[in-house]
Design a protein around this motif. Sequence first.
Motif, PDB file in Angstrom:
ATOM      1  N   LEU A  85      -8.014 -59.475 -63.783  1.00  0.00           N
ATOM      2  CA  LEU A  85      -7.389 -58.356 -64.478  1.00  0.00           C
ATOM      3  C   LEU A  85      -5.870 -58.463 -64.447  1.00  0.00           C
ATOM      4  CD1 LEU A  85      -9.548 -55.327 -63.255  1.00  0.00           C
ATOM      5  CD2 LEU A  85      -9.589 -56.411 -65.493  1.00  0.00           C
ATOM      6  N   LEU A  86      -5.322 -58.837 -63.292  1.00  0.00           N
ATOM      7  CA  LEU A  86      -3.874 -58.969 -63.178  1.00  0.00           C
ATOM      8  C   LEU A  86      -3.355 -60.137 -63.999  1.00  0.00           C
ATOM      9  CD1 LEU A  86      -3.325 -58.224 -59.392  1.00  0.00           C
ATOM     10  CD2 LEU A  86      -3.061 -56.690 -61.334  1.00  0.00           C
ATOM     11  N   LYS A  87      -4.124 -61.208 -64.074  1.00  0.00           N
ATOM     12  CA  LYS A  87      -3.720 -62.365 -64.862  1.00  0.00           C
ATOM     13  C   LYS A  87      -3.732 -62.039 -66.356  1.00  0.00           C
ATOM     14  CE  LYS A  87      -4.867 -67.198 -65.679  1.00  0.00           C
ATOM     15  NZ  LYS A  87      -5.841 -68.265 -65.426  1.00  0.00           N
ATOM     16  N   ASP A  88      -4.757 -61.304 -66.801  1.00  0.00           N
ATOM     17  CA  ASP A  88      -4.846 -60.916 -68.209  1.00  0.00           C
ATOM     18  C   ASP A  88      -3.807 -59.858 -68.571  1.00  0.00           C
ATOM     19  OD1 ASP A  88      -6.935 -62.662 -68.457  1.00  0.00           O
ATOM     20  OD2 ASP A  88      -8.492 -61.106 -68.405  1.00  0.00           O
ATOM     21  N   GLY A  89      -3.438 -59.013 -67.624  1.00  0.00           N
ATOM     22  CA  GLY A  89      -2.454 -57.970 -67.881  1.00  0.00           C
ATOM     23  C   GLY A  89      -3.020 -56.779 -68.619  1.00  0.00           C
ATOM     24  N   GLU A  90      -4.342 -56.634 -68.660  1.00  0.00           N
ATOM     25  CA  GLU A  90      -4.980 -55.499 -69.309  1.00  0.00           C
ATOM     26  C   GLU A  90      -5.925 -54.839 -68.319  1.00  0.00           C
ATOM     27  OE1 GLU A  90      -6.803 -56.342 -73.026  1.00  0.00           O
ATOM     28  OE2 GLU A  90      -4.948 -56.995 -73.947  1.00  0.00           O
ATOM     29  N   PHE A  91      -5.575 -53.620 -67.899  1.00  0.00           N
ATOM     30  CA  PHE A  91      -6.375 -52.878 -66.924  1.00  0.00           C
ATOM     31  C   PHE A  91      -6.002 -51.413 -67.011  1.00  0.00           C
ATOM     32  CE2 PHE A  91      -2.675 -54.728 -64.853  1.00  0.00           C
ATOM     33  CZ  PHE A  91      -2.070 -53.619 -64.296  1.00  0.00           C
ATOM     34  N   THR A  92      -6.732 -50.593 -66.268  1.00  0.00           N
ATOM     35  CA  THR A  92      -6.492 -49.161 -66.221  1.00  0.00           C
ATOM     36  C   THR A  92      -6.209 -48.752 -64.778  1.00  0.00           C
ATOM     37  OG1 THR A  92      -7.966 -48.774 -68.091  1.00  0.00           O
ATOM     38  CG2 THR A  92      -7.472 -46.886 -66.714  1.00  0.00           C
ATOM     39  N   PHE A  93      -5.116 -48.038 -64.582  1.00  0.00           N
ATOM     40  CA  PHE A  93      -4.800 -47.452 -63.290  1.00  0.00           C
ATOM     41  C   PHE A  93      -5.427 -46.067 -63.246  1.00  0.00           C
ATOM     42  CE2 PHE A  93      -1.992 -44.401 -61.114  1.00  0.00           C
ATOM     43  CZ  PHE A  93      -2.136 -44.848 -59.817  1.00  0.00           C
ATOM     44  N   MET A  94      -6.297 -45.833 -62.268  1.00  0.00           N
ATOM     45  CA  MET A  94      -6.951 -44.538 -62.094  1.00  0.00           C
ATOM     46  C   MET A  94      -6.275 -43.808 -60.925  1.00  0.00           C
ATOM     47  SD  MET A  94      -9.199 -44.488 -64.476  1.00  0.00           S
ATOM     48  CE  MET A  94     -10.102 -43.031 -64.043  1.00  0.00           C
ATOM     49  N   ALA A  95      -5.663 -42.670 -61.218  1.00  0.00           N
ATOM     50  CA  ALA A  95      -4.944 -41.909 -60.193  1.00  0.00           C
ATOM     51  C   ALA A  95      -5.927 -41.055 -59.393  1.00  0.00           C
ATOM     52  CB  ALA A  95      -3.894 -41.030 -60.841  1.00  0.00           C
ATOM     53  N   GLN A  96      -5.833 -41.130 -58.074  1.00  0.00           N
ATOM     54  CA  GLN A  96      -6.663 -40.315 -57.191  1.00  0.00           C
ATOM     55  C   GLN A  96      -5.861 -39.214 -56.517  1.00  0.00           C
ATOM     56  OE1 GLN A  96      -8.096 -43.597 -54.736  1.00  0.00           O
ATOM     57  NE2 GLN A  96     -10.154 -43.230 -55.522  1.00  0.00           N
TER      58      GLN A  96
ATOM     59  N   LYS B 257      -2.395 -55.106 -74.270  1.00  0.00           N
ATOM     60  CA  LYS B 257      -1.306 -55.934 -74.823  1.00  0.00           C
ATOM     61  C   LYS B 257      -0.440 -55.163 -75.808  1.00  0.00           C
ATOM     62  CE  LYS B 257      -2.447 -59.828 -72.833  1.00  0.00           C
ATOM     63  NZ  LYS B 257      -1.711 -60.284 -71.704  1.00  0.00           N
ATOM     64  N   ASP B 258      -1.050 -54.282 -76.620  1.00  0.00           N
ATOM     65  CA  ASP B 258      -0.271 -53.595 -77.650  1.00  0.00           C
ATOM     66  C   ASP B 258      -0.213 -52.083 -77.492  1.00  0.00           C
ATOM     67  OD1 ASP B 258      -2.592 -55.180 -78.284  1.00  0.00           O
ATOM     68  OD2 ASP B 258      -2.964 -53.932 -79.991  1.00  0.00           O
ATOM     69  N   GLU B 259      -0.712 -51.540 -76.378  1.00  0.00           N
ATOM     70  CA  GLU B 259      -0.705 -50.093 -76.245  1.00  0.00           C
ATOM     71  C   GLU B 259      -0.663 -49.683 -74.775  1.00  0.00           C
ATOM     72  OE1 GLU B 259      -2.952 -46.945 -78.931  1.00  0.00           O
ATOM     73  OE2 GLU B 259      -4.296 -47.830 -77.434  1.00  0.00           O
TER      74      GLU B 259
ATOM     75  N   TYR C 250       1.910 -41.614 -57.787  1.00  0.00           N
ATOM     76  CA  TYR C 250       0.455 -41.471 -57.763  1.00  0.00           C
ATOM     77  C   TYR C 250      -0.147 -42.625 -56.969  1.00  0.00           C
ATOM     78  CZ  TYR C 250       1.548 -38.525 -61.795  1.00  0.00           C
ATOM     79  OH  TYR C 250       2.084 -37.584 -62.620  1.00  0.00           O
ATOM     80  N   ASP C 251      -1.204 -42.338 -56.218  1.00  0.00           N
ATOM     81  CA  ASP C 251      -1.994 -43.353 -55.530  1.00  0.00           C
ATOM     82  C   ASP C 251      -3.325 -43.468 -56.248  1.00  0.00           C
ATOM     83  OD1 ASP C 251      -0.123 -43.732 -53.499  1.00  0.00           O
ATOM     84  OD2 ASP C 251      -0.940 -42.076 -52.325  1.00  0.00           O
ATOM     85  N   GLY C 252      -3.845 -44.685 -56.302  1.00  0.00           N
ATOM     86  CA  GLY C 252      -5.140 -44.862 -56.938  1.00  0.00           C
ATOM     87  C   GLY C 252      -5.598 -46.298 -56.863  1.00  0.00           C
ATOM     88  N   TYR C 253      -6.301 -46.728 -57.867  1.00  0.00           N
ATOM     89  CA  TYR C 253      -6.848 -48.081 -57.927  1.00  0.00           C
ATOM     90  C   TYR C 253      -6.861 -48.535 -59.366  1.00  0.00           C
ATOM     91  CZ  TYR C 253     -11.065 -45.622 -59.408  1.00  0.00           C
ATOM     92  OH  TYR C 253     -11.951 -44.824 -60.086  1.00  0.00           O
ATOM     93  N   ILE C 254      -7.082 -49.849 -59.567  1.00  0.00           N
ATOM     94  CA  ILE C 254      -7.180 -50.363 -60.924  1.00  0.00           C
ATOM     95  C   ILE C 254      -8.636 -50.692 -61.218  1.00  0.00           C
ATOM     96  CG2 ILE C 254      -4.830 -51.247 -60.948  1.00  0.00           C
ATOM     97  CD1 ILE C 254      -6.094 -54.069 -60.729  1.00  0.00           C
ATOM     98  N   LYS C 255      -8.944 -50.654 -62.491  1.00  0.00           N
ATOM     99  CA  LYS C 255     -10.286 -51.023 -62.941  1.00  0.00           C
ATOM    100  C   LYS C 255     -10.158 -51.671 -64.313  1.00  0.00           C
ATOM    101  CE  LYS C 255     -11.842 -47.063 -65.491  1.00  0.00           C
ATOM    102  NZ  LYS C 255     -13.055 -46.418 -65.881  1.00  0.00           N
ATOM    103  N   GLU C 256     -11.257 -52.240 -64.749  1.00  0.00           N
ATOM    104  CA  GLU C 256     -11.292 -52.893 -66.049  1.00  0.00           C
ATOM    105  C   GLU C 256     -11.254 -51.821 -67.140  1.00  0.00           C
ATOM    106  OE1 GLU C 256     -14.067 -56.187 -68.348  1.00  0.00           O
ATOM    107  OE2 GLU C 256     -14.666 -55.405 -66.416  1.00  0.00           O
ATOM    108  N   ASN C 257     -10.567 -52.121 -68.246  1.00  0.00           N
ATOM    109  CA  ASN C 257     -10.507 -51.192 -69.365  1.00  0.00           C
ATOM    110  C   ASN C 257     -11.904 -50.976 -69.928  1.00  0.00           C
ATOM    111  OD1 ASN C 257      -7.756 -50.974 -69.174  1.00  0.00           O
ATOM    112  ND2 ASN C 257      -7.327 -52.444 -70.779  1.00  0.00           N
ATOM    113  N   SER C 258     -12.191 -49.726 -70.277  1.00  0.00           N
ATOM    114  CA  SER C 258     -13.486 -49.431 -70.882  1.00  0.00           C
ATOM    115  C   SER C 258     -13.484 -49.889 -72.332  1.00  0.00           C
ATOM    116  CB  SER C 258     -13.790 -47.938 -70.798  1.00  0.00           C
ATOM    117  OG  SER C 258     -12.772 -47.203 -71.441  1.00  0.00           O
ATOM    118  N   LYS C 259     -14.610 -50.356 -72.762  1.00  0.00           N
ATOM    119  CA  LYS C 259     -14.716 -50.905 -74.117  1.00  0.00           C
ATOM    120  C   LYS C 259     -14.843 -49.814 -75.136  1.00  0.00           C
ATOM    121  CE  LYS C 259     -14.827 -55.023 -72.432  1.00  0.00           C
ATOM    122  NZ  LYS C 259     -13.608 -55.656 -72.226  1.00  0.00           N
TER     123      LYS C 259
END
Length: 174
Positions: A34-45, A82-84, A165-174
Amino acid sequence: MKNLFQTLIFGILIFVLNACSSTNSVSNANITKLLKDGEFTFMAQRANPTSSDVVNVLNSFPNSSSSQVLNLDYGYSLKITKDELVAELPYFGRMFSSNYDNTKNSYRFTSKDFNISESSGKKGSTIYTINAKDQQNIRRMILEVFANGKAYLSIDSSDRQPISYDGYIKENSK
């Protein structure tokens, strides 16, 4: 017999605490992808307001703790593609120029014109500095992602006090 009982209680306590610990649903190999691709979602807890006014109000409630951390419901996020760049984060603190429209008092925006610079931080973390050019009030966002998937986001604005904010990253939902 007394030592056996204490050892048994200690073992059960360790087992329960280990079972209750929060786990990340993303594996370490998937995090590096995910970090290499640069596309992920940060989820705030959790939100960490810096305003002493917010902390004083929170401490005035009955049975409240004196912590500056606010636990958030599921769904507050910062989605990076990449674009948003899509932000849906609450804000707690002092605003220097408030708006009558309550939907504009939090960080809810979509940016198509932004820059992301990546650098490596301490202990194997990756630091992303995000500048949204089409958002006039946001100076910069700093997202630090650790190897286990945990992340820390700090937002610096020109019209309000900073918040993190503290949280974690996850894969973007399709």
